[in-house]
Design a protein around this motif. Sequence first.
Motif, PDB file in Angstrom:
ATOM      1  N   GLY A   1     -14.378  18.137  -8.698  1.00 16.42           N
ATOM      2  CA  GLY A   1     -14.546  16.693  -8.814  1.00 16.42           C
ATOM      3  C   GLY A   1     -13.445  15.937  -8.094  1.00 16.42           C
TER       4      GLY A   1
ATOM      5  N   LYS B   1     -12.888   7.304 -17.347  1.00 12.21           N
ATOM      6  CA  LYS B   1     -11.746   7.146 -18.245  1.00 12.21           C
ATOM      7  C   LYS B   1     -10.682   8.226 -18.033  1.00 12.21           C
ATOM      8  N   GLN B   2     -11.095   9.341 -17.418  1.00 13.69           N
ATOM      9  CA  GLN B   2     -10.086  10.351 -17.094  1.00 13.69           C
ATOM     10  C   GLN B   2      -9.094   9.825 -16.079  1.00 13.69           C
ATOM     11  N   TYR B   3      -9.540   8.838 -15.314  1.00 13.17           N
ATOM     12  CA  TYR B   3      -8.699   8.359 -14.225  1.00 13.17           C
ATOM     13  C   TYR B   3      -7.971   7.061 -14.517  1.00 13.17           C
ATOM     14  N   MET B   4      -8.510   6.267 -15.416  1.00 16.89           N
ATOM     15  CA  MET B   4      -7.866   4.977 -15.659  1.00 16.89           C
ATOM     16  C   MET B   4      -8.305   4.423 -17.011  1.00 16.89           C
TER      17      MET B   4
ATOM     18  N   ARG C   1     -15.975  10.148 -17.462  1.00 14.39           N
ATOM     19  CA  ARG C   1     -15.343  10.577 -16.210  1.00 14.39           C
ATOM     20  C   ARG C   1     -14.368   9.506 -15.721  1.00 14.39           C
TER      21      ARG C   1
ATOM     22  N   MET D   1      -6.646  11.246 -17.453  1.00 13.36           N
ATOM     23  CA  MET D   1      -5.823  10.572 -16.465  1.00 13.36           C
ATOM     24  C   MET D   1      -4.953  11.531 -15.656  1.00 13.36           C
ATOM     25  N   GLN D   2      -5.461  12.760 -15.512  1.00 11.15           N
ATOM     26  CA  GLN D   2      -4.642  13.738 -14.802  1.00 11.15           C
ATOM     27  C   GLN D   2      -5.273  14.242 -13.507  1.00 11.15           C
ATOM     28  N   ASP D   3      -6.577  14.323 -13.496  1.00 13.86           N
ATOM     29  CA  ASP D   3      -7.270  14.900 -12.349  1.00 13.86           C
ATOM     30  C   ASP D   3      -6.900  14.253 -11.029  1.00 13.86           C
ATOM     31  N   SER D   4      -6.454  13.032 -11.113  1.00 10.39           N
ATOM     32  CA  SER D   4      -6.228  12.326  -9.866  1.00 10.39           C
ATOM     33  C   SER D   4      -5.074  12.944  -9.082  1.00 10.39           C
ATOM     34  N   ARG D   5      -4.354  13.853  -9.695  1.00 14.37           N
ATOM     35  CA  ARG D   5      -3.280  14.514  -8.973  1.00 14.37           C
ATOM     36  C   ARG D   5      -3.784  15.574  -8.008  1.00 14.37           C
ATOM     37  N   LEU D   6      -5.042  15.841  -8.091  1.00 11.73           N
ATOM     38  CA  LEU D   6      -5.648  16.800  -7.187  1.00 11.73           C
ATOM     39  C   LEU D   6      -5.619  16.228  -5.782  1.00 11.73           C
TER      40      LEU D   6
ATOM     41  N   ILE E   1     -12.460   4.973  -8.614  1.00  9.26           N
ATOM     42  CA  ILE E   1     -11.454   6.033  -8.658  1.00  9.26           C
ATOM     43  C   ILE E   1     -10.757   6.164  -7.313  1.00  9.26           C
ATOM     44  N   GLU E   2     -11.534   6.136  -6.250  1.00  6.78           N
ATOM     45  CA  GLU E   2     -10.917   6.288  -4.929  1.00  6.78           C
ATOM     46  C   GLU E   2      -9.925   5.168  -4.656  1.00  6.78           C
TER      47      GLU E   2
ATOM     48  N   ILE F   1       0.852  -1.194   0.000  1.00  2.00           N
ATOM     49  CA  ILE F   1       0.000   0.000   0.000  1.00  2.00           C
ATOM     50  C   ILE F   1       0.885   1.239   0.000  1.00  2.00           C
TER      51      ILE F   1
ATOM     52  N   ARG G   1      -8.144   3.915  -6.815  1.00  2.00           N
ATOM     53  CA  ARG G   1      -7.024   4.121  -7.738  1.00  2.00           C
ATOM     54  C   ARG G   1      -6.653   2.834  -8.466  1.00  2.00           C
TER      55      ARG G   1
ATOM     56  N   LEU H   1       1.208   3.994  -2.970  1.00  2.00           N
ATOM     57  CA  LEU H   1       0.982   5.423  -2.780  1.00  2.00           C
ATOM     58  C   LEU H   1       2.059   6.221  -3.515  1.00  2.00           C
TER      59      LEU H   1
ATOM     60  N   GLN I   1     -11.541  13.500  -5.758  1.00  2.00           N
ATOM     61  CA  GLN I   1     -11.792  12.148  -5.241  1.00  2.00           C
ATOM     62  C   GLN I   1     -10.652  11.760  -4.323  1.00  2.00           C
ATOM     63  N   PRO I   2     -10.928  11.574  -3.062  1.00  2.00           N
ATOM     64  CA  PRO I   2      -9.848  11.218  -2.141  1.00  2.00           C
ATOM     65  C   PRO I   2      -9.162   9.922  -2.558  1.00  2.00           C
ATOM     66  N   ASN I   3      -7.945   9.788  -2.140  1.00  2.00           N
ATOM     67  CA  ASN I   3      -7.150   8.622  -2.498  1.00  2.00           C
ATOM     68  C   ASN I   3      -7.219   7.604  -1.369  1.00  2.00           C
ATOM     69  N   SER I   4      -7.912   6.521  -1.634  1.00  2.00           N
ATOM     70  CA  SER I   4      -8.122   5.561  -0.550  1.00  2.00           C
ATOM     71  C   SER I   4      -6.851   4.779  -0.231  1.00  2.00           C
ATOM     72  N   ILE I   5      -5.887   4.844  -1.110  1.00  2.00           N
ATOM     73  CA  ILE I   5      -4.625   4.168  -0.815  1.00  2.00           C
ATOM     74  C   ILE I   5      -3.900   4.906   0.308  1.00  2.00           C
ATOM     75  N   ALA I   6      -3.895   6.221   0.183  1.00  2.00           N
ATOM     76  CA  ALA I   6      -3.257   7.011   1.234  1.00  2.00           C
ATOM     77  C   ALA I   6      -3.996   6.811   2.551  1.00  2.00           C
TER      78      ALA I   6
END
Lengths: 355, 355
Positions: B48, A146-149, A144, B1-6, A116-117, A54, A119, A58, B50-55
């Motif tokens: 939009g 697809k923006q993430y993965m 939406r 595939m970029q928004d996740s950097r937020l 998405i959360e 994990i 990841r 990260l 989305q928290p990162n559940s890995i962190a």
Amino acid sequence: MQDSRLTIIDIAREAGVSSATVSRVLSKHPNVKAATALKVREVVDKYGYQPNSIARGLLQRQSHVLGVIMPDVKHPYYAGIFSAAQREAERIGSAVQLYRLDYNGEVTLDLVRQLIERRLDGTLLAGGFIESPNAKELPAILTRLKQYMPIVTISPAIPGFECARVWPDLHSGVQKAVEHLASLGHKRIAFIGATADTRSVGERQQGFLEACKRLGIDGMLRYESIHTPTAGEACVTLMMNTRAAADRPTAVIVVNDLMALGVLKGLRGSGFTIPDDVAVVGCDNQFYSAFTDPPLTTLDINAEELGRLATRRLVNGDNDPSPNPIVVVPELIIRESCAAPKAAGSEGGGGDDRA
Amino acid sequence: MQDSRLTIIDIAREAGVSSATVSRVLSKHPNVKAATALKVREVVDKYGYQPNSIARGLLQRQSHVLGVIMPDVKHPYYAGIFSAAQREAERIGSAVQLYRLDYNGEVTLDLVRQLIERRLDGTLLAGGFIESPNAKELPAILTRLKQYMPIVTISPAIPGFECARVWPDLHSGVQKAVEHLASLGHKRIAFIGATADTRSVGERQQGFLEACKRLGIDGMLRYESIHTPTAGEACVTLMMNTRAAADRPTAVIVVNDLMALGVLKGLRGSGFTIPDDVAVVGCDNQFYSAFTDPPLTTLDINAEELGRLATRRLVNGDNDPSPNPIVVVPELIIRESCAAPKAAGSEGGGGDDRA
DNA sequence: CTGTTAGCGCTTTCAA
DNA sequence: TTGAAAGCGCTAACAG
């Protein structure tokens, strides 16, 4: 449940090196002196240290997890896809997670949010819900996601949304079935399980209708959107017992093998002999289809191959930005549920005493 | 595939608060002023985020992922378990990952390592590999795994390793089947699919033998460790055609429904009528079992219930430190594959021309 | 070849 | 009610 508190720092301290060195040893980085590596490994083994993926995820921004969304793993078609996905993922050290979505459920924002959360490294979608014509929000939601993965679907093209796809050529597949029946001499064929709801069925229907037209066959559609054995039994019983012998089809093509199970039973129950009174063709080539009575002639759409290709594509997604769908060609498996129709005018089976 | 950097920090900055406050809003912590919460939510929605559940998982030391290890999801029994596990996990916001292990494969250190590295919240194991008598290292490996996470198995007790278990009472279940057959008047019954390899089968055999003894029935075991339809067909064909009519069993109990499919086919192929020449009982109550020819009388071991209970137990593991196994009682589903035997001495079916 | 350092994105005391 | 700060366990420059 305590050892997991052991961290790379503890190992480093114990081995008298820095955590960076331990990390290098663990990930087989070349720049480590053999002796150092050895010492680190000793300590790792001694304490049974297990790195925390994990934490690694990260940092590296990947989870090594693929998501698979489908309506029902208990259905052998989906089970085949999922199983193949698992095997492909395993090959590259990833795990697969299953997410469920009812057959006619919509892909909700909630589900997408969860993917998405977490990841995930990619998502594979299969099932009727993708094809539902009334899923107005689907393209937006998938866009939406697809923006993430990366996304791969096992589905027909989705209007308003582009992504990598894998799909069997049902259209031509069903034509093979009709041709087979025509070559046996059938002139009246029914398609059981027609529906306007899903495009995968639509393709079968269209292939059926086209082949019938081309071959001069009287093709009839029996609508039934629920494709269970029970529905198949009811549907075929009604169809056969409701019309005069001369109007009955001499062969039926069933939308899938599961439903064909019920069709076979209904036919037997009404006193029809298969294949002499009526020939039956299924679709799916399930594991049980070779053991029905009689063994079922069916179209093999090769669920596992679909799952394998889709997963492989998901994994290689980046090399392959926006390509054409991969088309898998179904194969007609000929068994014993089809034969030439009995000479016209002769007894139409045991159904007469009922009509 | 970029928004996740937020990140949460971006949101905090944009909303003019600290990341702690955003965190509180997101996790519905009560101590936040309504106005602040509102503002934060606005920003979250606007971007939009989305928290990162890995962190989050790293910090909270849980992944919200459950592992399921089984030999083959394509087998309906395992598919049922897995599907139920998924549904239960979904209810508590967890995901399930599938790991595969061949039927006779050993639970390897490698697999266990992977589960631990992924810091799963728990693992569910089902399948013959748990029962393999030659898996000498199994207890040690499972013990290691259990140090890191709760384990539940769907299996008989594993000598040398204790954990929560769920298991069907196959022993008494099979007795019900024998009793049913006995009440119909059968005196010679075969059990098809016996093997010394797995204890789940051992329990069936033992129940079978005990019931036969108790009821004065001539019970015979047909060994066959591969439980496929093909094996069933071969096995029953050999058994029936190899002996004189008077020595043939009038009923057979098959170790599972899958194999029963082949038994049914083999019997039909050899000219025996079911149930008149020979009665057949299966085990599993698969979805297709109501649609075989004839519909199969079978023992329902309720795979989904097993999966549901096991998962629930896994999730409540801590409340429930080292309890007795949960026993699920199988139910005999009576359909049309069993009837009274034909009067002794009459024709034993179509098999005679072969013996 | 190895150590130092600065995070990955989030939660959670502790103070204010 | 909120913010500052200290990590969770690991990796990846960057020095040395």
